[in-house]
Design a protein around this motif. Sequence first.
Motif, mmCIF file in Angstrom:
data_model
loop_
_atom_site.group_PDB
_atom_site.id
_atom_site.type_symbol
_atom_site.label_atom_id
_atom_site.label_comp_id
_atom_site.label_asym_id
_atom_site.label_seq_id
_atom_site.Cartn_x
_atom_site.Cartn_y
_atom_site.Cartn_z
ATOM 1 N N TRP A 142 0.910 -1.194 0.166
ATOM 2 C CA TRP A 142 0.078 0.129 0.156
ATOM 3 C C TRP A 142 0.805 1.316 -0.087
ATOM 4 N N ALA A 143 1.952 1.021 0.685
ATOM 5 C CA ALA A 143 2.968 2.260 0.681
ATOM 6 C C ALA A 143 3.467 2.514 -0.865
ATOM 7 N N ASP A 144 3.891 1.548 -1.420
ATOM 8 C CA ASP A 144 4.017 1.867 -2.920
ATOM 9 C C ASP A 144 3.080 2.629 -3.800
ATOM 10 N N VAL A 145 1.812 2.112 -3.333
ATOM 11 C CA VAL A 145 0.526 2.922 -4.109
ATOM 12 C C VAL A 145 0.665 4.113 -3.895
ATOM 13 N N LEU A 146 1.023 4.771 -2.647
ATOM 14 C CA LEU A 146 0.959 5.765 -1.943
ATOM 15 C C LEU A 146 1.829 6.742 -3.012
ATOM 16 N N LEU A 147 3.326 6.484 -3.307
ATOM 17 C CA LEU A 147 3.994 7.131 -3.621
ATOM 18 C C LEU A 147 3.621 7.395 -5.239
ATOM 19 N N ARG A 148 2.716 6.624 -5.888
ATOM 20 C CA ARG A 148 2.379 7.369 -7.175
ATOM 21 C C ARG A 148 1.222 8.062 -7.223
ATOM 22 N N LEU A 149 0.192 7.730 -5.999
ATOM 23 C CA LEU A 149 -0.836 8.675 -5.646
ATOM 24 C C LEU A 149 -0.246 10.055 -5.251
ATOM 25 N N ARG A 150 0.635 10.227 -4.403
ATOM 26 C CA ARG A 150 1.052 11.712 -4.208
ATOM 27 C C ARG A 150 1.510 12.327 -5.222
ATOM 28 N N SER A 151 2.297 11.730 -6.086
ATOM 29 C CA SER A 151 2.788 12.379 -7.412
ATOM 30 C C SER A 151 1.634 12.894 -8.185
ATOM 31 N N LEU A 152 0.621 11.800 -8.472
ATOM 32 C CA LEU A 152 -0.536 12.197 -9.274
ATOM 33 C C LEU A 152 -1.458 13.414 -8.865
ATOM 34 N N LEU A 153 -1.550 13.534 -7.354
ATOM 35 C CA LEU A 153 -2.280 14.575 -6.932
ATOM 36 C C LEU A 153 -1.581 16.067 -6.975
ATOM 37 N N ARG A 154 -0.179 15.875 -7.004
ATOM 38 C CA ARG A 154 0.628 17.084 -7.148
ATOM 39 C C ARG A 154 0.500 17.654 -8.410
ATOM 40 N N ASP A 155 0.494 16.744 -9.419
ATOM 41 C CA ASP A 155 0.373 17.079 -10.965
ATOM 42 C C ASP A 155 -1.058 17.417 -11.039
ATOM 43 N N VAL A 156 -2.039 16.794 -10.682
ATOM 44 C CA VAL A 156 -3.420 17.287 -11.027
ATOM 45 C C VAL A 156 -3.745 18.736 -10.546
ATOM 46 N N ALA A 157 -3.282 19.035 -9.054
ATOM 47 C CA ALA A 157 -3.421 20.342 -8.564
ATOM 48 C C ALA A 157 -2.663 21.227 -9.380
ATOM 49 N N GLU A 158 -1.391 21.154 -10.062
ATOM 50 C CA GLU A 158 -0.711 21.923 -10.841
ATOM 51 C C GLU A 158 -1.453 22.084 -12.082
ATOM 52 N N ASP A 159 -1.916 21.368 -12.620
ATOM 53 C CA ASP A 159 -2.749 21.056 -13.956
ATOM 54 C C ASP A 159 -4.330 21.777 -13.922
ATOM 55 N N HIS A 160 -4.763 21.718 -12.881
ATOM 56 C CA HIS A 160 -6.131 21.958 -12.742
ATOM 57 C C HIS A 160 -6.460 22.819 -11.232
ATOM 58 N N PRO A 161 -5.755 24.051 -11.250
ATOM 59 C CA PRO A 161 -6.070 24.796 -9.874
ATOM 60 C C PRO A 161 -7.242 25.290 -9.794
ATOM 61 N N GLU A 162 -7.884 25.160 -8.615
ATOM 62 C CA GLU A 162 -9.159 25.637 -8.071
ATOM 63 C C GLU A 162 -10.338 25.009 -8.925
ATOM 64 N N GLN A 163 -9.939 23.861 -9.414
ATOM 65 C CA GLN A 163 -11.173 23.071 -10.157
ATOM 66 C C GLN A 163 -11.630 21.940 -9.282
ATOM 67 N N ARG A 164 -12.811 21.383 -9.742
ATOM 68 C CA ARG A 164 -13.375 20.224 -9.092
ATOM 69 C C ARG A 164 -12.898 18.874 -9.827
ATOM 70 N N VAL A 165 -12.302 17.848 -9.392
ATOM 71 C CA VAL A 165 -11.830 16.877 -10.040
ATOM 72 C C VAL A 165 -12.472 15.567 -9.509
ATOM 73 N N LEU A 166 -12.825 14.588 -10.267
ATOM 74 C CA LEU A 166 -13.203 13.458 -10.068
ATOM 75 C C LEU A 166 -12.418 12.355 -10.488
ATOM 76 N N PHE A 167 -12.138 11.564 -9.461
ATOM 77 C CA PHE A 167 -11.390 10.102 -9.926
ATOM 78 C C PHE A 167 -12.383 8.708 -10.088
ATOM 79 N N ILE A 168 -11.863 8.234 -10.978
ATOM 80 C CA ILE A 168 -12.533 6.606 -11.043
ATOM 81 C C ILE A 168 -11.430 5.848 -10.937
ATOM 82 N N ALA A 169 -11.637 5.067 -9.747
ATOM 83 C CA ALA A 169 -10.245 4.055 -9.658
ATOM 84 C C ALA A 169 -10.783 2.836 -8.882
#
Length: 242
Positions: A142-169
């Motif tokens: 689970w810790a390994d999965v966290l590494l990629r999710l933290r990276s994803l959330l940083r990138d999404v915040a950079e690409d979509h600031p102040e937006q509403r984002v829905l994930f399907i996973a």
Amino acid sequence: MHQLEWIGIIRHGESVGNVAAATAEEKGSDLIDIAERDADVPLSDTGEKQAQAVAGWLDDLSDEERPDVVIVSPYLRTKQTAEIALEGLDIPTVRDERLRDRELGVLDLHTVHGIRSKFPEESERRQRLGKFYYRPPGGESWADVLLRLRSLLRDVAEDHPEQRVLFIAHDAVVSLFRYVLEGLDEEELMSSAKKSPIANCSISSWRWDGEWVNERFNDVQHLQQDDAAHPTAEEGIDAPAV
């Protein structure tokens, strides 16, 4: 630092893999009978109906409440969930492999009984290390999965600031989003996962108010309102991911 306005995440609808896994566990089989590789497992008929219930939930939202973008795991069951749920809605969709399900390595397709029977040393090692840090050979913790999710959330915040984002996973991803956004520790995460296994097509969401505030978690009200899209029986914490 860029920040999102709102984060929502939906677990995919019931898959044929979920059905096969439940059947194998009930029978005490060692293996789950699935022909497809994990990335190609499709939705069941019930899963399609659950995704339609999500479509109804999205359709009932106001323009201000709807997501600005939807980010989807590339696995077939998540893509199908997104296609059904978003039909007729003009919402851009992005696929990101960092949302994929946790990889189980040599334990893939094995039931809990099968793991204990065929991999007793791994079963003991998992028991000693705990689910959060245990990494099966060729797989992820689970810790390994966290590494990629933290990276994803940083990138999404950079690409979509102040937006509403829905994930399907996937179920583990939903639990780990909560871990990150609510600042849980290992014990709190495992306790939550054991008490509230993530249901298929459940909805979880958080809004930003100086910190992430949980609005709903593992919510299946939209499914319960539709008799044809009843919530799938939830999986236990030790169940294989499918």
